[in-house]
Write a protein that holds these residues in place. Structure first.
Motif, short mmCIF file in Angstrom:
data_model
loop_
_atom_site.label_atom_id
_atom_site.label_comp_id
_atom_site.label_asym_id
_atom_site.label_seq_id
_atom_site.Cartn_x
_atom_site.Cartn_y
_atom_site.Cartn_z
N VAL A 344 -25.04 11.54 38.82
CA VAL A 344 -25.06 12.76 38.00
C VAL A 344 -23.68 12.97 37.40
O VAL A 344 -22.69 13.05 38.12
N PRO A 345 -23.56 13.04 36.08
CA PRO A 345 -22.24 13.07 35.43
C PRO A 345 -21.54 14.41 35.57
O PRO A 345 -22.15 15.44 35.84
N ASP A 346 -20.21 14.35 35.37
CA ASP A 346 -19.43 15.57 35.22
C ASP A 346 -19.68 16.16 33.83
O ASP A 346 -20.30 15.53 32.98
N ALA A 347 -19.16 17.36 33.62
CA ALA A 347 -19.23 17.95 32.28
C ALA A 347 -18.41 17.10 31.32
O ALA A 347 -17.30 16.66 31.65
N PRO A 348 -18.93 16.82 30.13
CA PRO A 348 -18.17 16.02 29.16
C PRO A 348 -16.88 16.73 28.73
O PRO A 348 -16.84 17.96 28.59
N THR A 349 -15.84 15.94 28.55
CA THR A 349 -14.58 16.42 28.01
C THR A 349 -14.19 15.52 26.84
O THR A 349 -14.82 14.46 26.63
N HIS A 350 -13.17 15.92 26.12
CA HIS A 350 -12.74 15.07 24.99
C HIS A 350 -12.37 13.68 25.48
O HIS A 350 -12.74 12.67 24.86
N GLU A 351 -11.66 13.62 26.59
CA GLU A 351 -11.21 12.32 27.09
C GLU A 351 -12.38 11.46 27.56
O GLU A 351 -12.41 10.25 27.32
#
Length: 361
Positions: A344-351
């Motif tokens: 389950v992924p983390d919240a997307p960020t720019h990086e």
């Protein structure tokens, strides 16, 4: 897991003192609240878009968020929400790309239709076209951020021929978009279609209603091939009023709740806290109730709390943020991260979006 706060920027009389802040005071207070959020270790500060009293939240959130971006270093700046229905997608593409550059990528957006009907005719739109406007306008915005030269024709604005939106998104990576809704499966479908996030601001309605919306979004996210249903990107709203002792929290918050513009003079505080995510009490009580959200909705990526509404004075809000950042969030972060499966992924960020783009290049 990201934790943060969102503000609707309401200008509300403090029922315990009779004092109403000016618009100037309220706007400056939101800046101080955002700076405090970063100071206490929160991940996200989001602000809504309103065009009518009693809100001082900016008609153009990019102005406020640009000011905050210049005075912060880590916190992600977001909206809650940006009106995709009444704003021109071309202007949204340009303004938020500019803010993305100024914030060095610390920006994402929450798109929504808004909850104030009169706004539509003020901007020359028909509320009966709310869903079609949201669908068409976002499709254009999505295209403007991903294609250098755009030829486009739709129903609600003039065509574009050979148009390039400037500035281009930072590093060629558009800001991540959440689609916020409290009632519309069409918006959950839209989020799923693009593989975007879905934000359920479930601060007013019963849990069962939002379970259906989020389950539908997860199902459609998988249908469109973006990943398994439990990998869909979900955000949740919540409300809390915290004091070290539970009874002190109840006694202090009750007059604010009873006179709040949105839910005042309705259900009792006891009934409302039982039926919605509102938690009034000690840090441990906020922790315990927030942990139940995972049981209701599955693993999710972002939790935002409404903390500065209903006429609460700035001093009280800043005290709330101290308790939230120092005593509540560290425990929630540890507990929820430990329970989240590796797939389950983390919240997307720019990086993270930049890295993913490089892998697929």
């Amino acid at each position: 897991m990201q934790f943060g706060i969102f503000s609707v920027g309401d200008v509300t009389t403090d029922p315990t003192t009779g004092v109403t802040p000016s618009e100037h005071e309220r706007i400056k207070a939101m800046v101080k609240i955002a700076l405090k959020a970063e100071e206490v270790g929160l991940d996200v500060f989001a602000v809504g878009e309103h065009h009518n009293p009693p809100f001082a939240a900016p008609a153009n959130p990019t102005v406020l968020l640009s000011n905050i971006a210049a005075r912060t270093e880590k916190i992600v700046l977001s909206t809650s929400t940006t009106l995709i229905t009444t704003n021109d997608p071309v202007r949204l593409a340009e303004d938020y790309a500019m803010l993305q550059h100024l914030a060095d990528g610390r920006l994402d957006l929450m798109m929504g239709r808004g909850n104030t009907g009169p706004v539509y005719p003020w901007f020359g739109k028909d509320i009966r076209e709310g869903i079609p406007l949201a669908v068409e306008n976002y499709a254009l915005l999505h295209q403007l951020w991903r294609e250098e030269v755009v030829d486009w024709q739709g129903k609600f604005r003039t065509p574009l021929q050979g148009f390039t939106s400037t500035p281009r998104p930072l590093d060629g990576v558009p800001p991540f978009v959440w689609h916020g809704s409290i009632r519309s499966p069409e918006i959950a479908e839209q989020a799923a279609y693009y593989g975007d996030g879905f934000f359920a601001n479930h601060i007013f309605w019963p849990t069962s209603h939002f379970q259906q919306l989020i389950a539908f979004y997860r199902q459609r996210f998988e249908h469109y091939g973006h990943g398994k249903a439990d990998q869909a990107i979900v955000g949740l709203g919540g409300q809390a009023f915290i004091r070290p002792k539970s009874q002190d929290a109840w006694n202090e918050f009750r007059p604010y709740f009873d006179n709040a513009p949105v839910y005042g003079h309705g259900p009792s505080l006891e009934d409302f806290t039982e039926q919605t995510p509102l938690t009034v009490g000690s840090p441990q009580q906020v922790i315990d109730k927030t942990l139940t959200f995972r049981e209701h909705f599955g693993d999710y990526q972002r939790q935002l709390f409404l903390m500065d509404h209903a006429g609460l004075p700035l001093k009280t809000v800043l005290e709330q943020l101290d308790l939230l950042g120092e005593e509540v969030v560290p425990v929630l972060r540890k507990e929820l991260d430990a329970k989240r499966p590796a797939h389950v992924p983390d919240a997307p960020t720019h990086e993270s979006l930049k890295a993913a783009q490089a892998v697929h290049a």
